[in-house]
Design a protein around this motif. Structure first.
Motif, PDB file in Angstrom:
ATOM      1  N   LEU A   1      23.973  32.350  -5.863  1.00 57.72           N
ATOM      2  CA  LEU A   1      23.538  33.442  -5.028  1.00 57.72           C
ATOM      3  C   LEU A   1      24.555  33.715  -3.816  1.00 57.72           C
ATOM      4  O   LEU A   1      24.866  34.642  -3.248  1.00 57.72           O
ATOM      5  N   ALA A   2      25.048  32.548  -3.333  1.00 56.87           N
ATOM      6  CA  ALA A   2      26.067  32.608  -2.205  1.00 56.87           C
ATOM      7  C   ALA A   2      27.289  33.409  -2.620  1.00 56.87           C
ATOM      8  O   ALA A   2      28.034  34.192  -1.982  1.00 56.87           O
ATOM      9  N   GLY A   3      27.839  32.958  -3.820  1.00 59.02           N
ATOM     10  CA  GLY A   3      28.875  33.524  -4.390  1.00 59.02           C
ATOM     11  C   GLY A   3      28.617  35.248  -4.883  1.00 59.02           C
ATOM     12  O   GLY A   3      29.290  36.008  -4.949  1.00 59.02           O
ATOM     13  N   ARG A   4      27.523  35.392  -5.119  1.00 61.67           N
ATOM     14  CA  ARG A   4      27.130  36.946  -5.155  1.00 61.67           C
ATOM     15  C   ARG A   4      26.960  37.647  -4.094  1.00 61.67           C
ATOM     16  O   ARG A   4      26.886  38.867  -3.914  1.00 61.67           O
ATOM     17  N   GLY A   5      27.093  36.877  -2.722  1.00 60.24           N
ATOM     18  CA  GLY A   5      27.024  37.522  -1.480  1.00 60.24           C
ATOM     19  C   GLY A   5      25.823  37.771  -1.013  1.00 60.24           C
ATOM     20  O   GLY A   5      25.488  38.695  -0.134  1.00 60.24           O
ATOM     21  N   PHE A   6      24.775  36.816  -1.149  1.00 60.80           N
ATOM     22  CA  PHE A   6      23.478  36.956  -0.574  1.00 60.80           C
ATOM     23  C   PHE A   6      23.644  35.997   0.555  1.00 60.80           C
ATOM     24  O   PHE A   6      24.017  34.841   0.489  1.00 60.80           O
ATOM     25  N   ASP A   7      22.819  36.365   1.568  1.00 55.07           N
ATOM     26  CA  ASP A   7      22.929  35.537   2.982  1.00 55.07           C
ATOM     27  C   ASP A   7      21.693  34.303   2.842  1.00 55.07           C
ATOM     28  O   ASP A   7      20.902  34.237   1.912  1.00 55.07           O
ATOM     29  N   PHE A   8      21.669  33.482   3.669  1.00 63.76           N
ATOM     30  CA  PHE A   8      20.872  32.192   3.571  1.00 63.76           C
ATOM     31  C   PHE A   8      19.250  32.677   3.611  1.00 63.76           C
ATOM     32  O   PHE A   8      18.641  32.165   2.751  1.00 63.76           O
ATOM     33  N   ASP A   9      18.945  33.647   4.206  1.00 64.33           N
ATOM     34  CA  ASP A   9      17.442  34.024   4.294  1.00 64.33           C
ATOM     35  C   ASP A   9      17.199  34.501   2.825  1.00 64.33           C
ATOM     36  O   ASP A   9      16.132  34.237   2.084  1.00 64.33           O
ATOM     37  N   GLN A  10      17.896  35.518   2.296  1.00 62.03           N
ATOM     38  CA  GLN A  10      17.846  35.977   0.750  1.00 62.03           C
ATOM     39  C   GLN A  10      17.988  34.798  -0.192  1.00 62.03           C
ATOM     40  O   GLN A  10      17.099  34.860  -0.954  1.00 62.03           O
ATOM     41  N   LEU A  11      18.735  33.833   0.198  1.00 59.40           N
ATOM     42  CA  LEU A  11      19.080  32.841  -0.895  1.00 59.40           C
ATOM     43  C   LEU A  11      17.636  32.085  -0.973  1.00 59.40           C
ATOM     44  O   LEU A  11      17.244  31.595  -2.069  1.00 59.40           O
ATOM     45  N   ARG A  12      17.002  31.695   0.102  1.00 63.93           N
ATOM     46  CA  ARG A  12      15.867  30.896   0.266  1.00 63.93           C
ATOM     47  C   ARG A  12      14.723  31.672  -0.469  1.00 63.93           C
ATOM     48  O   ARG A  12      13.869  31.073  -1.019  1.00 63.93           O
ATOM     49  N   HIS A  13      14.572  32.844  -0.022  1.00 63.95           N
ATOM     50  CA  HIS A  13      13.629  33.816  -0.595  1.00 63.95           C
ATOM     51  C   HIS A  13      13.760  33.786  -2.213  1.00 63.95           C
ATOM     52  O   HIS A  13      12.507  33.583  -2.982  1.00 63.95           O
ATOM     53  N   ALA A  14      14.691  34.054  -2.836  1.00 64.41           N
ATOM     54  CA  ALA A  14      14.965  34.201  -4.224  1.00 64.41           C
ATOM     55  C   ALA A  14      14.590  32.872  -4.919  1.00 64.41           C
ATOM     56  O   ALA A  14      14.002  32.690  -5.931  1.00 64.41           O
ATOM     57  N   LEU A  15      15.271  31.768  -4.213  1.00 64.34           N
ATOM     58  CA  LEU A  15      14.723  30.321  -4.715  1.00 64.34           C
ATOM     59  C   LEU A  15      13.142  30.153  -4.736  1.00 64.34           C
ATOM     60  O   LEU A  15      12.597  29.361  -5.680  1.00 64.34           O
ATOM     61  N   ALA A  16      12.671  30.492  -3.831  1.00 64.91           N
ATOM     62  CA  ALA A  16      11.047  30.486  -3.854  1.00 64.91           C
ATOM     63  C   ALA A  16      10.424  31.501  -4.497  1.00 64.91           C
ATOM     64  O   ALA A  16       9.279  31.133  -5.131  1.00 64.91           O
ATOM     65  N   HIS A  17      10.952  32.670  -4.951  1.00 68.76           N
ATOM     66  CA  HIS A  17      10.286  33.791  -5.620  1.00 68.76           C
ATOM     67  C   HIS A  17      10.674  34.006  -6.867  1.00 68.76           C
ATOM     68  O   HIS A  17      10.134  35.059  -7.539  1.00 68.76           O
ATOM     69  N   ALA A  18      11.994  33.835  -7.310  1.00 70.57           N
ATOM     70  CA  ALA A  18      12.528  34.312  -8.650  1.00 70.57           C
ATOM     71  C   ALA A  18      11.604  34.201  -9.881  1.00 70.57           C
ATOM     72  O   ALA A  18      11.743  35.140 -10.637  1.00 70.57           O
ATOM     73  N   TRP A  19      10.979  33.128  -9.796  1.00 79.75           N
ATOM     74  CA  TRP A  19      10.167  33.193 -11.069  1.00 79.75           C
ATOM     75  C   TRP A  19       8.551  33.080 -11.165  1.00 79.75           C
ATOM     76  O   TRP A  19       7.995  32.736 -11.773  1.00 79.75           O
ATOM     77  N   ASP A  20       8.408  33.918 -10.192  1.00 82.14           N
ATOM     78  CA  ASP A  20       6.879  34.103  -9.669  1.00 82.14           C
ATOM     79  C   ASP A  20       6.008  34.800 -10.824  1.00 82.14           C
ATOM     80  O   ASP A  20       4.951  34.649 -11.159  1.00 82.14           O
ATOM     81  N   ASP A  21       6.571  35.783 -11.430  1.00 78.70           N
ATOM     82  CA  ASP A  21       6.222  36.722 -12.449  1.00 78.70           C
ATOM     83  C   ASP A  21       6.197  36.016 -13.903  1.00 78.70           C
ATOM     84  O   ASP A  21       5.533  36.574 -14.746  1.00 78.70           O
ATOM     85  N   ALA A  22       7.179  34.907 -14.011  1.00 77.07           N
ATOM     86  CA  ALA A  22       7.219  34.352 -15.311  1.00 77.07           C
ATOM     87  C   ALA A  22       6.316  33.512 -15.813  1.00 77.07           C
ATOM     88  O   ALA A  22       5.434  33.096 -15.232  1.00 77.07           O
TER      89      ALA A  22
END
Length: 153
Positions: free
Chosen positions: A132-153
């Motif tokens: 995610l950092a390599g893709r250009g997301f900041d720390f808050d976006q990174l943390r959010h993604a790690l917490a919620h990326a698989w919520d719907d799965a």
């Protein structure tokens, strides 16, 4: 080099017919074709006055294309800067896109597409963070993604 009978305008129009270019990019391309810098500057000013070249339009189309690729705001801003777009123009493009893009959701979507789950251990989580950092997301976006990326799965 360039064809002997082409003007900077003809070469610029040929380039702009394919895609939008930032003024700095167009300047570099025309210089590489062997045109004189004074002629290039005059041509670029004329094209901008006629609305054929616009850094604002370039920034907007570039931003949309990078969002579609799943890239984050940090990386996009850096690439715009590298292509010669000033901060005010980049900020205006981002402000216009704010209504259309949720960076937190985009980060989560990119992470879920790349990885099947959050990872078993710290090494796997670190891999996801680096992605995610390599893709250009900041720390808050990174943390959010790690917490919620698989919520719907």
């Amino acid at each position: 080099m360039r064809e002997p009978d082409t003007t900077p305008r003809e070469d610029a129009i040929r380039l702009l017919a394919r895609r939008e270019y930032a003024r700095a990019e167009l300047r570099d391309r025309l210089a590489a074709k062997g045109h004189e810098s004074a002629a290039i500057e005059a041509c670029l000013t004329e094209l901008a006055e006629q609305g054929l070249q616009s850094d604002a339009r370039f920034a907007e189309s570039f931003l949309r294309a990078r969002i579609a690729r799943g890239q984050g705001p940090v990386r996009i801003r850096a690439e715009l800067s590298r292509r010669g777009i000033d901060d005010a123009t980049a900020r205006a493009a981002f402000d216009e896109a704010q209504e259309e893009v949720d960076w937190f959701a985009l980060a989560a979507e990119a992470l879920a597409r790349r990885f099947a789950g959050p990872g078993a251990g710290p090494r796997e989580r670190a891999r996801r963070e680096r992605f995610l950092a390599g893709r250009g997301f900041d720390f808050d976006q990174l943390r959010h993604a790690l917490a919620h990326a698989w919520d719907d799965a």
